[in-house]
Write an enzyme that holds these catalytic residues in place. Structure first.
Site, PDB file in Angstrom:
ATOM      1  N   ARG A  19      -3.453 -10.124   4.660  1.00 18.22           N
ATOM      2  CA  ARG A  19      -3.771 -10.298   3.268  1.00 18.22           C
ATOM      3  C   ARG A  19      -2.746  -9.721   2.553  1.00 18.22           C
ATOM      4  O   ARG A  19      -2.418  -8.598   2.510  1.00 18.22           O
ATOM      5  CB  ARG A  19      -5.130  -9.615   2.979  1.00 18.22           C
ATOM      6  CG  ARG A  19      -5.653  -9.311   1.770  1.00 18.22           C
ATOM      7  CD  ARG A  19      -6.664  -8.488   1.360  1.00 18.22           C
ATOM      8  NE  ARG A  19      -7.376  -8.474   0.255  1.00 18.22           N
ATOM      9  CZ  ARG A  19      -6.946  -7.603  -0.718  1.00 18.22           C
ATOM     10  NH1 ARG A  19      -5.922  -6.626  -0.183  1.00 18.22           N
ATOM     11  NH2 ARG A  19      -7.425  -7.441  -1.925  1.00 18.22           N
ATOM     12  N   LYS A  70       0.667  -1.152  -0.150  1.00 17.12           N
ATOM     13  CA  LYS A  70      -0.038   0.106  -0.189  1.00 17.12           C
ATOM     14  C   LYS A  70       0.841   1.433   0.116  1.00 17.12           C
ATOM     15  O   LYS A  70       2.050   1.348   0.447  1.00 17.12           O
ATOM     16  CB  LYS A  70      -0.925   0.029   0.986  1.00 17.12           C
ATOM     17  CG  LYS A  70      -2.083  -0.992   0.703  1.00 17.12           C
ATOM     18  CD  LYS A  70      -3.353  -0.891   1.769  1.00 17.12           C
ATOM     19  CE  LYS A  70      -4.604  -1.862   1.235  1.00 17.12           C
ATOM     20  NZ  LYS A  70      -5.574  -2.144   2.105  1.00 17.12           N
TER      21      LYS A  70
HETATM   22  C1  7PM Z   1      -4.839   0.289  -4.756  1.00 19.54           C
HETATM   23  C2  7PM Z   1      -4.882   0.435  -3.365  1.00 19.54           C
HETATM   24  C3  7PM Z   1      -5.098  -1.038  -5.164  1.00 19.54           C
HETATM   25  C4  7PM Z   1      -5.256  -0.656  -2.410  1.00 19.54           C
HETATM   26  C5  7PM Z   1      -5.503  -1.882  -4.453  1.00 19.54           C
HETATM   27  C6  7PM Z   1      -5.871  -1.772  -3.068  1.00 19.54           C
HETATM   28  C7  7PM Z   1      -8.136  -4.604   1.397  1.00 19.54           C
HETATM   29  C8  7PM Z   1      -8.919  -5.114   0.809  1.00 19.54           C
HETATM   30  C9  7PM Z   1      -8.145  -3.918  -0.684  1.00 19.54           C
HETATM   31  C10 7PM Z   1      -7.933  -4.648   2.864  1.00 19.54           C
HETATM   32  C11 7PM Z   1      -9.591  -6.387   2.846  1.00 19.54           C
HETATM   33  C12 7PM Z   1      -5.046  -3.989  -2.050  1.00 19.54           C
HETATM   34  C13 7PM Z   1      -6.195  -2.773  -2.040  1.00 19.54           C
HETATM   35  N1  7PM Z   1      -7.592  -3.756   0.368  1.00 19.54           N
HETATM   36  N2  7PM Z   1      -9.826  -6.290   1.336  1.00 19.54           N
HETATM   37  N3  7PM Z   1      -9.288  -5.089  -0.458  1.00 19.54           N
HETATM   38  N4  7PM Z   1      -8.596  -5.229   3.502  1.00 19.54           N
HETATM   39  N5  7PM Z   1     -10.384  -6.961   3.715  1.00 19.54           N
HETATM   40  O1  7PM Z   1      -4.176  -3.706  -1.722  1.00 19.54           O
HETATM   41  O2  7PM Z   1      -7.068  -3.799   3.443  1.00 19.54           O
HETATM   42  O3  7PM Z   1      -5.649  -4.859  -2.838  1.00 19.54           O
HETATM   43  S1  7PM Z   1      -7.848  -3.213  -2.232  1.00 19.54           S
END
Ligand code: 7PM
Length: 272
Positions: free
Chosen positions: A254, A221
């Site tokens: 995750r 992130k």
């Molecule tokens: C850009 C920024 C692309 C952030 C993708 C993301 C989470 C999630 C995501 C989280 C849970 C990523 C994120 N982040 N589901 N879905 N918790 N439960 O890193 O922090 O995939 S999208």
């Protein structure tokens, strides 16, 4: 503290690793290399080989600033991937969506868990999960993905995230979903400034008195890139964040980089 996740009962006696499988063509981290169903399945199988405990399949980008994807496109991406994986692997499969119809069809196709950045707030979502045996991750988000990073604001971010997660958890319990089917997630990067994210990580333990396992998503992130001062190499900071999260009690991590995270967790386990 176990986690009932569809056909699986996870003990959560160590940090479990949830590997991220993006089926979106505009995936920010994998640069669009895994756009097709076949490539997503291939990537998922590699994550299993690397030691993933859970796979999280996402067909709509929930990232900050993202444009919504149509129901049809999302289904066309994720359902064939879930169907193929459910036949081949004996690990829980999670569907990353906030749309009730995607949840329903994903569970029918073999998903064991729903990962919802909207915490089942979409009309119908609560019923879909209540009428299944799926596990569920309730995530906190302030605002909506298009605008949430513009002006995040809290009086007390930890207390407010905690209150939100507790309220959503109570709504699930009231609809008959067993407590051991629920995990909670502070939602790093979802309507949070750098200071908010740091406060949440620092005080992660304050969320553990909600008596549900905590899931943390910090992998790659931008907050980590900003702290570490490297936009390109996000793995070192991601591994540090994973270890800190695990030390502060996170039960599910995750992540994109399953192999590295597993090794980092082994170092932590050796001293615990
Ligand atoms: C850009 C920024 C692309 C952030 C993708 C993301 C989470 C999630 C995501 C989280 C849970 C990523 C994120 N982040 N589901 N879905 N918790 N439960 O890193 O922090 O995939 S999208």
């Amino acid at each position: 503290m176990n986690f009932q996740c569809g056909q699986y009962l996870l003990q959560l006696d160590r940090p479990y690793i949830m590997g991220i499988v993006n089926v979106t063509p505009d995936s920010f981290s994998d640069g669009g290399r895994y756009t097709s169903v076949d490539l997503a399945v291939e990537h998922a199988l590699k994550l299993v080989e690397d030691g993933a405990d859970i796979l999280d399949i996402g067909g709509e980008s929930t990232r900050p600033g993202a444009e919504p994807v149509s129901l049809e496109d999302e289904l066309n991406r994720v359902i064939p991937v879930i169907r193929a994986l459910a036949k081949q692997i004996k690990l829980p499969i999670s569907i990353d969506t906030y749309k009730p119809e995607v949840m329903r069809l994903a569970i029918e196709a073999g998903a064991d868990m729903v990962n919802d950045v909207q915490a089942l707030r979409m009309p119908g979502a609560l019923d879909v999960v209540a009428n299944s045996q799926a596990g569920v991750c309730l995530m906190h988000m302030q605002g909506d993905p298009k605008t949430m990073q513009l002006e995040p604001h809290y009086q007390d971010v930890v207390a407010e995230v905690r209150a939100f997660l507790n309220e959503r958890k109570q709504a699930l319990l009231a609809s008959g979903i067993a407590a051991n089917r629920i995990v909670l997630d502070p939602g790093f990067g979802f309507g949070k400034s750098r200071a908010h994210n740091i406060a949440l990580l620092k005080n992660l333990q304050d969320l553990s008195d909600l008596d549900s396992p905590l899931l943390v998503g910090l992998s790659r992130k931008s907050i980590l890139a900003a702290i570490a001062g490297d936009d390109q190499q996000r793995l070192p900071a991601s591994l540090a964040a994973a270890v800190i999260s695990a030390m502060k009690g996170a039960k599910i991590l995750r992540v994109h980089d399953v192999k590295g995270t597993l090794q980092a967790c082994k170092v932590l386990a050796a001293v615990q």
